[in-house]
Design an enzyme around this catalytic site. Structure first.
Site, PDB file in Angstrom:
ATOM      1  CG  HIS A  11      -5.031  -0.606   3.826  1.00 40.52           C
ATOM      2  ND1 HIS A  11      -5.204  -0.009   2.586  1.00 40.52           N
ATOM      3  CD2 HIS A  11      -4.280   0.246   4.539  1.00 40.52           C
ATOM      4  CE1 HIS A  11      -4.568   1.155   2.566  1.00 40.52           C
ATOM      5  NE2 HIS A  11      -3.997   1.331   3.736  1.00 40.52           N
ATOM      6  CG  ASN A  12      -7.164  -1.068  -0.698  1.00 39.87           C
ATOM      7  OD1 ASN A  12      -6.186  -1.014   0.040  1.00 39.87           O
ATOM      8  ND2 ASN A  12      -7.059  -1.030  -2.008  1.00 39.87           N
ATOM      9  NE  ARG A  51     -14.895   5.442  -2.980  1.00 41.84           N
ATOM     10  CZ  ARG A  51     -13.596   5.195  -3.077  1.00 41.84           C
ATOM     11  NH1 ARG A  51     -13.104   4.604  -4.163  1.00 41.84           N
ATOM     12  NH2 ARG A  51     -12.776   5.526  -2.109  1.00 41.84           N
ATOM     13  CB  SER A  81      -0.900   0.019   1.233  1.00 42.19           C
ATOM     14  OG  SER A  81      -1.573   1.255   1.300  1.00 42.19           O
ATOM     15  CD  GLU A 126      -7.399   3.835   0.345  1.00 38.57           C
ATOM     16  OE1 GLU A 126      -6.436   3.122   0.702  1.00 38.57           O
ATOM     17  OE2 GLU A 126      -7.627   4.099  -0.848  1.00 38.57           O
ATOM     18  CE  LYS A 161      -3.052  -2.170  -0.630  1.00 40.08           C
ATOM     19  NZ  LYS A 161      -3.606  -2.204  -1.909  1.00 40.08           N
TER      20      LYS A 161
END
Ligand code: NDP
Length: 481
Positions: free
Chosen positions: A187-188, A289, A128, A191, A184
């Protein structure tokens, strides 16, 4: 053989990672790219790096010391499989193939299993921090075997970001096979939630107080000095302050309001759904989004009415402080949910993941780096089996201080017609998980009514069914549903 590490795939991420590796004492880096032009460009632009170039996979393998170690940085999916197949032809048992791309963790589990059968090690490593991180120090989340970690650990430690608090490199052996890419992915997801919460805070302040983006930039810069201190808050101030050169307007007002996504948020939510973990903050952020990027629907939906009253905040400073507290509280929920998903994933896939170590390796190099991760690490050091992160004393204290403001902000958002999906759903999660009793009992009653799905009772063991279409007496039932 003169190189101790190799990189395959020399687009922006691979070439930056190769340069980072080459800049560290003791590393000699072999490089390979499918088309030689990129290799030549990197050699021409960075003669100081002392790269060992290869035209073919065989040449690449010959240039590496044993056990050979190669990091793949190519397009995720088919290209990664193609490169792995090529490396398998020229590597030998004991060698190590690392996939540093953004692979979906089930692919990593599959690849690790297949590669392991050849005696070669396969490590899926989440990396990342984007281009800058790859060059100057990313946060790295490697999975794979303990054996490969012996060779790989020192190399990855040499290139990782360094936590400012204690100088520790931001890399740890997360767990076996797909564990690194799983972490990971989460993590995203976190985010996504963090960004959405910040965007909602901005929107509430903008529409509630009429402050300009530049004024709100100052507010974020101020917030960045306190408990919210983080890379995302810092860059938010920068983005809000930016003026568009061609129109003279704030850049944020000329950027099309349709958020893109590369899919890692959706993976996090899909995985959470199948694990049964409510990551509602991440889900709302992902859906927000999607909602933004359907202009045709938004166009027709403009006819729908909002509240009658025009919305204005009277106590501007008080409202801004409320939004700050609501943001912090919602952020605690989002991280609590994300760590819950990691914990559940570890149980499901048999990974031994040290949650404190995960919080620590996110303190630098990655997009969600924040001072607050130290508090998360402390909580899991204190109690590695903490079932709900936000019940650690520090977070209970923060939520106690923030909850009244949080409720005011969510009700203001609802009354004024300003969408705050992540703020609202985080609060709903908070109230749900802390409730003495949930209306899930009614759901169980309904399920039993239409599908004989049975229920358990609070006052005695066993599984029961009411004869809804008969005389409505209760019978003891087989626990099959
Ligand atoms: P790209 O994802 O654009 O991939 C381009 C590279 O893939 C080129 O080197 C290309 O070689 C190679 N490639 C494509 N198809 C094949 C194939 N069939 N066989 C061999 N090589 C192939 O590069 P990026 O540098 O942007 O990203 C690399 C990886 O890192 C990706 O998995 C991406 O998701 C991830 N990434 C991670 C980021 C992060 O912050 N962690 C940020 C950006 C990316 P050629 O030159 O011959 O076409």
């Amino acid at each position: 053989a003169s190189a101790n590490i190799g990189v395959v795939g020399l687009a922006v991420m691979g070439s930056n990672l190769a340069r980072n590796l080459a800049s560290r004492e003791g590393n000699t880096v072999a490089i390979f790219n499918r088309s030689y032009e990129k290799t030549q460009t990197l050699l021409d632009e960075h003669p100081e790096a002392g790269f060992v170039p290869a035209h073919t996979y065989q040449e690449f393998a010959d240039s590496l010391q044993k056990p050979r170690t190669a990091i793949i940085m190519v397009k995720a999916g088919g290209p990664t499989d193609a490169v792995i197949d090529s490396l398998l032809e020229v590597f030998e048992p004991g060698d190590i193939i690392v996939d540093g791309g953004n692979a979906y963790f089930p692919d990593t589990i599959r690849r690790e299993k297949a590669v392991r059968e050849t005696g070669i090690n396969f490590v899926g490593a989440g990396i990342s921090g984007g281009e800058e991180g790859a060059l100057h120090g990313p946060s790295i989340m490697p999975g794979g075997s303990d054996e490969s970690w012996v060779t790989l650990g020192p190399i990855l430690r040499s290139i990782a970001a360094v936590a400012p608090e204690d100088g520790e490199p931001c890399v740890t052996h997360v767990g076996h096979d797909g564990a690194g890419h799983f972490v990971k992915m989460v993590h995203n997801g976190i985010e996504y939630a963090d960004m959405q919460l910040i965007a909602e805070a901005y929107d509430l302040i903008r529409r509630g107080t009429g402050k300009t983006p530049a004024e709100i930039a100052d507010i974020f810069a101020e917030w960045n000095k306190g408990e919210l201190e983080s890379y995302l808050i810092e860059i938010t101030a920068e983005v809000l302050r930016q003026i568009d050169a061609s129109t003279g307007k704030p850049l944020v007002d000329v950027i099309l309001d349709q958020a893109g996504a590369k899919g890692t948020g959706a993976w996090t939510v899909q995985t959470a759904l199948s694990l049964g973990v409510p990551v509602s903050g991440i889900a709302e952020a992902t859906f927000a989004r999607s909602l933004s990027s359907h202009p045709e629907q938004r166009e027709v939906a403009r006819i729908l009415p909002g509240p009658d009253e025009e919305f204005t905040v009277t106590d501007v400073d008080g409202f801004i402080e409320d939004v700050r507290r609501a943001l912090y509280a919602s952020k605690i929920v989002a991280y609590s949910q994300g760590f819950d998903e990691i914990r559940a994933g570890a149980v499901e896939y048999g990974w031994n993941i040290d949650l404190a170590a995960i919080a620590k390796i996110w303190r630098a190099g990655c997009i969600i780096r924040a001072q607050f991760l130290n508090r998360i690490a402390d909580a899991y050091v204190e109690n590695p089996d903490l079932p709900v992160l936000m019940t650690a004393p520090y977070f209970v204290d923060a939520l106690t201080r923030g909850q009244a403001a949080w409720r005011r902000v969510v009700s203001t958002a609802a009354e004024s017609g300003i969408p705050a999906p992540a703020f609202s759903s985080s609060l709903a999660y908070y109230d749900g998980i802390r409730a003495d009793r949930l209306p899930a009992s009614l759901i169980q009653g309904q399920r039993d009514f239409f599908g004989a799905h049975t229920y358990k009772r609070i006052d005695k063991p066993g599984t029961f069914h009411t004869l809804w279409s008969g005389d409505r007496t209760e019978i003891e039932a087989e626990d099959t549903h």
